[in-house]
Structures are given as C-alpha cells and as structure tokens.
Design an enzyme around this catalytic site. Structure first.
Site, PDB file in Angstrom:
ATOM      1  N   GLU A 269       4.632   0.467  -5.634  1.00 19.84           N
ATOM      2  CA  GLU A 269       4.014  -0.301  -4.543  1.00 19.84           C
ATOM      3  C   GLU A 269       2.749  -1.014  -5.008  1.00 19.84           C
ATOM      4  OE1 GLU A 269       3.198   1.868  -0.943  1.00 19.84           O
ATOM      5  OE2 GLU A 269       5.288   1.880  -0.327  1.00 19.84           O
ATOM      6  N   HIS A 290      21.962  14.849 -20.174  1.00 23.81           N
ATOM      7  CA  HIS A 290      23.423  14.958 -20.149  1.00 23.81           C
ATOM      8  C   HIS A 290      24.050  13.922 -19.234  1.00 23.81           C
ATOM      9  CE1 HIS A 290      23.240  18.833 -22.332  1.00 23.81           C
ATOM     10  NE2 HIS A 290      22.049  18.842 -21.778  1.00 23.81           N
ATOM     11  N   LYS A 390       9.636  -3.290   7.395  1.00 23.12           N
ATOM     12  CA  LYS A 390       9.305  -2.693   8.696  1.00 23.12           C
ATOM     13  C   LYS A 390       9.498  -3.727   9.812  1.00 23.12           C
ATOM     14  CE  LYS A 390       6.013   0.949   7.276  1.00 23.12           C
ATOM     15  NZ  LYS A 390       4.638   1.442   7.306  1.00 23.12           N
TER      16      LYS A 390
HETATM   17  O1  PA5 Z   1       1.577   3.229   0.757  1.00 28.29           O
HETATM   18  C1  PA5 Z   1       1.797   2.819   1.884  1.00 28.29           C
HETATM   19  O2  PA5 Z   1       0.940   2.209   2.520  1.00 28.29           O
HETATM   20  C2  PA5 Z   1       3.120   3.090   2.586  1.00 28.29           C
HETATM   21  O3  PA5 Z   1       4.071   3.622   1.753  1.00 28.29           O
HETATM   22  C3  PA5 Z   1       2.842   4.027   3.747  1.00 28.29           C
HETATM   23  O4  PA5 Z   1       2.220   5.183   3.270  1.00 28.29           O
HETATM   24  C4  PA5 Z   1       4.115   4.397   4.517  1.00 28.29           C
HETATM   25  O5  PA5 Z   1       4.799   3.267   4.933  1.00 28.29           O
HETATM   26  C5  PA5 Z   1       3.734   5.249   5.739  1.00 28.29           C
HETATM   27  O6  PA5 Z   1       2.821   4.566   6.533  1.00 28.29           O
HETATM   28  P1  PA5 Z   1       1.992   5.272   7.663  1.00 28.29           P
HETATM   29  O7  PA5 Z   1       1.078   6.274   7.053  1.00 28.29           O
HETATM   30  O8  PA5 Z   1       1.235   4.163   8.331  1.00 28.29           O
HETATM   31  O9  PA5 Z   1       2.984   5.911   8.596  1.00 28.29           O
END
Ligand code: PA5
Length: 408
Positions: A269, A290, A390
């Site tokens: 990310e 393996h 999302k």
């Molecule tokens: O790193 C990020 O921002 C995302 O992966 C969020 O952690 C994930 O989408 C969950 O979001 P939230 O904490 O708002 O529910």
C-alpha cells in the site's frame, strides 16, 4: 531479554547491484529524510504517551476479570499488525490463555454465522477497530455482534461490553461513542492504518498476548535504525531498476506467516501507486520450497528475496538432531541455492522472537517502507487505490438499494 538484530544486504546481493545506480540512489538520502521528516503522517515517530499503556492494561484486566472472551473486529491496517504479532507470541496449541477472537476481516457468512452461534453461550465483549468508522467488512460484523449483544444484555451491560477504537473526531463510530458513552480509544489522525501498530488499535488486542511495554520500548529503539532502513530501501530500489519487480518475504516459522501479511500490506500500500512499486509476496519455508521453490530457483527472474532469520526458536531434538539448528542450516542452504540461481537475497537476523526485537523490527520496516515510497516518488502515506475499491462497493450497494434490496 536478548535484543539483537542484524542486517546483511551485501553477501548475497553484491553480484546483482549496479554500483553507479546504487550510489545515485544512496545520494538521495538528504532529500528523502527531509521529505519524511516534514510529512504530516508520521505521528508514529512522535513521543509516546505512556498513560495509554496504563489505560490499556487496566481495561485488559477488567475484561479478563469480567468476561470469557473478547472479539476484535477490524481489517487491513486495523487488523494485520495485532493478528500477526498475536500469532508469533502464542503457542501453536491451546495454552489456556484468555480467548480472543478476530472477525470483520472478510465477508464470510459461514464464519460470521458460526461466530454468532458460538458466542451465544459466551460472556463476551467486543472491540471494534476502524479509523474511518465506515469500512464495510468491519461494520457488518459489528452490526451482527450488536444484534447479539442487544439480545443478551441490558443497556447498562452493553455499555461496558463495547469498546470502540477510531478517529478522534470523525466517523460513524466516533458518533456512536459520544451518543452512548462507550469506552473508546483514539487512532491519531496523523497515523495511517498500516502505520498504526503502536496505537490502541493494536496495543489493546496485543496486551492479551505479550508485554506491550517492551514492544513499545523496542519499537522506539528501532526508530534509530534510520540508516539501516534507508540502505534496505535503496537496495530494493536498485533491484527494481534491474527488473526485479517482486520481493518475496521468506520466513521459516509458521507462526510468522501473518507477519509477512503485515509486511505485504505495509510495502504494497505504501509503494504500489502511479504504476510503480515492488509487488510483495511471501513464502513459508521449508513448506513452499516444495511448491514455489522451483519457480524461484529457475523461473522468470523478476524476484528477489528478503529472509527473516530467527536464530533461536526452541531446542527440540529428533534423532539427536537439534531441529532449531537444522532449520538454520536449511535457511543458509536455501539462500546459497537461490543466490546461485540468480536471486538476490537480503538477510535480516534476530536472535529470538521477543517483544523488544519484534518492536524494533517493525520500526525498521515501517521506516524503510516510508523511505521507499519516497524513492519511488509517490506519497507513502496515502492509499487512493483502496479508496477506489471501497467506492465501487458503495456504488454497487446503492444500486442494489434502488432495486429494493436493502439487505446489503
Ligand atoms: O492502510 C489503510 O489505510 C487501510 O488498509 C485500512 O487500514 C483499512 O482499509 C481499514 O480501514 P479502517 O481502519 O478505516 O476501517
């Protein structure tokens, strides 16, 4: 508690590094540090409020003394860190510790319905964790648990059984805290999901499994590993320029499998945007030797590897052979074999899994991921791609609603 961490980004790397390019990348250090130090989303490097640990430990004791189990709801950056470390610090087989169940990290109706069935006879509390307070998977699980809680308990009891960890001021969950006077913790606005390990989002769940004081100490200790973290970021960037687009995080202990999931989110990310970045994957060796070992040794040469070597796990002898030592020998052999096949291998070594080492290791990787994002000239702290998915879901759900299907 032994506290040793070593980095080898040379021995099994040298053949593949283009020195001119490496020097060019290394020379960006002042620019990259400057960008990092001026970023707004580095709240995780700021001074830690020790009072938070006290609050968490008091609540943990209250939960342990009053309930049979705690259900943790969260996904992505609100899930992976604590789940990864939970696995590393608990026994493989039942150890009679307080029961902590994770949910809300997928949309499995089988899992959720069986969980509700299971909890029906349990005396439980729930900790819902979402920075935005809007993430669908988490909120659906929360809705399902709320229904059960309302069925089982009166409003005064409900108040003590719901703990919300979310943004300080925005989002539906914060509104719920205010409306119902629920117990709550804050995910600071200057800390993004995948960088939130040392916040209540992870420290409350982790307080049931490990010493969070030592974890925090190790983490802050690790924030001094700036040069090591930068070197690792540079090596990776160098590999990328040579067409090594995939980094394989390799572990030899099954309880570290989720640690590599945490790493995959952290790097994936952070870097993967604007058509750039290294694609992070992971293998559990020796199991995957393996299956994927063939590809890594002789297949398309787009992979480099980063081994996390744990020197001491547990001494256990089979036919007079120490299995712990055997694992170490196998790791060295795999590194040699893959290197001979043209795969560059970074090695990060810790002497054992303990809170100080893992805190330190996490800080190292978080610094490195952030530097690496800047080396790719992207913003390390946003995740616009996650938001796109999302939004598509929200739009499709609206579409179903138009068709009179309000039931998700
Ligand atoms: O790193 C990020 O921002 C995302 O992966 C969020 O952690 C994930 O989408 C969950 O979001 P939230 O904490 O708002 O529910």
């Amino acid at each position: 508690m032994r506290n040793v961490i070593k980095f080898d980004f040379k021995t099994y790397v040298n053949n593949f590094v283009d020195d001119d390019n490496m020097n060019k990348i290394l020379n960006r250090k002042a620019e990259i540090y400057n960008k990092f130090n001026n970023a707004t989303m580095i709240g995780w490097t700021e001074e830690f409020n020790k009072r938070l640990l006290e609050d968490i430990l008091n609540l943990r004791d209250y939960i342990k003394n009053n309930y049979d189990c705690l259900v943790i709801l969260g996904i992505g950056g609100s899930f992976l860190g604590s789940y990864a470390l939970k696995n590393m610090f608990t026994k493989y087989f039942s150890d009679n510790s307080f029961e902590v169940i994770y949910a809300g990290c997928d949309l499995s109706s089988k899992y959720l319905s069986e969980l509700i069935e299971y909890l029906d006879n349990k005396n439980f509390a729930v900790n819902v964790i979402s920075k935005s307070g809007t993430t669908m998977e988490t909120m659906i699980a929360y809705d399902a648990l709320k229904q059960l809680i309302r069925k089982k308990y009166n409003s005064e009891e409900i108040k003590n059984r719901i703990i919300i960890t979310t943004d300080e001021s925005v989002g539906k969950l914060r509104e719920e805290v205010i409306e119902n006077d629920y117990k709550s913790f804050i995910i600071p606005s200057n800390i993004g999901g995948r960088y939130s390990l040392i916040t209540a989002a992870h420290l409350l769940p982790l307080s049931f499994f490990l010493d969070i004081n030592n974890l925090v100490t190790g983490f802050y200790d690790g924030l001094s590993l700036t040069d090591e973290a930068y070197n690792y970021a540079c090596i990776r960037r160098c590999f990328f320029d040579l067409g090594k687009y995939v980094e394989n995080f390799c572990v030899f202990e099954p309880n570290m499998s989720y640690y590599t999931e945490w790493l995959k989110q952290l790097f994936g990310e952070t870097e993967g945007k604007e058509k750039r970045g290294i694609f992070p994957v992971s293998t559990l060796y020796t199991r995957d030797l393996h299956s994927l070992g063939q590809f890594i040794q002789e297949g398309n040469p787009i992979i480099f590897e980063t081994f996390i070597k744990v020197l001491n796990t547990k001494n256990f002898y089979v036919n007079d052979k120490n299995l712990n030592n055997l694992n170490g020998i196998v790791l060295d052999s795999v590194v040699n074999a893959h290197y001979s096949g043209g795969v560059a291998c970074n090695i990060i070594e810790i002497d054992e899994i303990n809170e100080m080492n893992i805190g330190k290791l996490c800080a190292f990787f978080m610094l490195s991921a952030a530097y690496s994002g800047y080396l790719f000239d992207v913003d390390p702290f946003n995740q616009p791609g996650v938001e796109v998915y999302k939004k598509f879901i929200r739009d499709n759900l609206d579409h179903f609603k138009v068709d009179n299907r309000n039931d998700y």
